[in-house]
Design a protein around this motif. Sequence first.
Motif, PDB file in Angstrom:
ATOM      1  N   GLU B 166       0.808  -1.220   0.000  1.00 42.04           N
ATOM      2  CA  GLU B 166       0.000   0.000   0.000  1.00 42.04           C
ATOM      3  C   GLU B 166       0.848   1.281   0.000  1.00 42.04           C
ATOM      4  O   GLU B 166       0.422   2.312  -0.500  1.00 42.04           O
ATOM      5  N   THR B 167       2.023   1.215   0.635  1.00 49.53           N
ATOM      6  CA  THR B 167       2.821   2.439   0.752  1.00 49.53           C
ATOM      7  C   THR B 167       4.206   2.317   0.125  1.00 49.53           C
ATOM      8  O   THR B 167       4.902   3.320  -0.034  1.00 49.53           O
ATOM      9  N   GLY B 168       4.610   1.098  -0.210  1.00 46.33           N
ATOM     10  CA  GLY B 168       5.960   0.901  -0.710  1.00 46.33           C
ATOM     11  C   GLY B 168       7.011   0.934   0.388  1.00 46.33           C
ATOM     12  O   GLY B 168       8.196   0.817   0.108  1.00 46.33           O
ATOM     13  N   GLY B 204       5.542   7.589   0.532  1.00 50.64           N
ATOM     14  CA  GLY B 204       5.146   6.400   1.262  1.00 50.64           C
ATOM     15  C   GLY B 204       5.282   6.620   2.758  1.00 50.64           C
ATOM     16  O   GLY B 204       4.425   6.209   3.543  1.00 50.64           O
TER      17      GLY B 204
END
Lengths: 193, 220
Positions: B166-168, B204
């Motif tokens: 989802e955020t890396g 992220g």
Amino acid sequence: MKQETFESMVLTIKEQSELMVDLSYSSLLYDNTTLAKEVYELEEHIDHLFERLHHDLFQEVKEGNITVKTAQILLKLARAGEEIADAAREIADVQLRDVELHPILKMSIQESDEVLTKVQVKEPSILCKKTLGQLKLGSETGMTIIAMRHNNKWLYGPNKNTRIDAFDILFAKGPEDGEAHLIELADGITDEI
Amino acid sequence: MKQEKHKKSLLGRLQRTPHWKKEEFTEIEYEPTSVKELLTEMKDISELIIDLAYSALLFNSTEIAEEVKFLEVRMDKMNYDIRIMAMMAARTKEDAEQLSGILQIAQAAEKISNTAGDIILLMELKPKGLLPRILKDADEQLFRIVVSANSQACAKMIGSLKIESETGMRVIAIRRKNCWIYNPQSDNTIQSKDTLIVKGTNEGYNDLNEFLLGKQEVLD
């Protein structure tokens, strides 16, 4: 030369050497000699950069523009990157040798925490005609594009301004569920990034 | 039973910073396991250890530096084990050629971990101001986040939160009271007051930070 220039050289060496490790493992996983050869070229580039940094830093220390301690830190960080680049070349070397790879090698690479993947972008994909900066694949899917084949040309470590077109082949790295997401996006099965 | 334990990776487990026993440096004993498992773990460690070494410098953490030393010694041992196993497995010239490729990869992974050992030696030079300046322009950076009690992440597993996809952001280590989890796996949970060391882009980081501070209900 300014201290900032040295600092950005050190960062370049660090980032490139880490990219090289990913590229070298990808070359093994996908039996890709082009990627392996690129690792060799990048390694030479890093060697040159390191030599230049070495020389120029001594010059600046001699002229009293940079302290010995700062030079020491910069050199040691650069050396660390240079050694990682060497290690990447040794990995790529296995691919370039005329010996069939041991099946265990690929299995080990596949079973490690970060997944490497290769996917071709299809025409209906939402990724087409967008830059990596617009797509933000890294922060949205967790996948980092380490290399791609674009218009019959290879790009290594593509940046924000790199554009994706239909039929590009992407080599990426990231978590397992990110891999599935990226494949769906490239296939055009989902438009949701 | 004892061997079973050794087979399990050390990563992703809650542990104290190891106290150094002399034997760990001097006594190398061969333990049979599978080449594939060894090589996978060596690759994983070689990728983790560089991030840990930079984290130790950046956050001035001697505990993380100790872990780097510990992993470095472990890598030496694994490299030794894998060499012995390869030699025992080779029956023909073709075997030997294929196995030498495996040993070369193992050697490269060990070399990378030695480099991490060199990086933490820089702590003596106190690169405090310099290192953050060098790393600030990197695509991916290292950050530290303390989890708030009111975050939705509390008591959830990393895998179910899908933090990385989802955020890396990749969680490199978790500090829980006096203990650490290095390279947490998808079944490790996040607890209130945990300190997370994460790697990823600025964007992220902002998303994850909001979520872990309890300012954002969901990650997306």
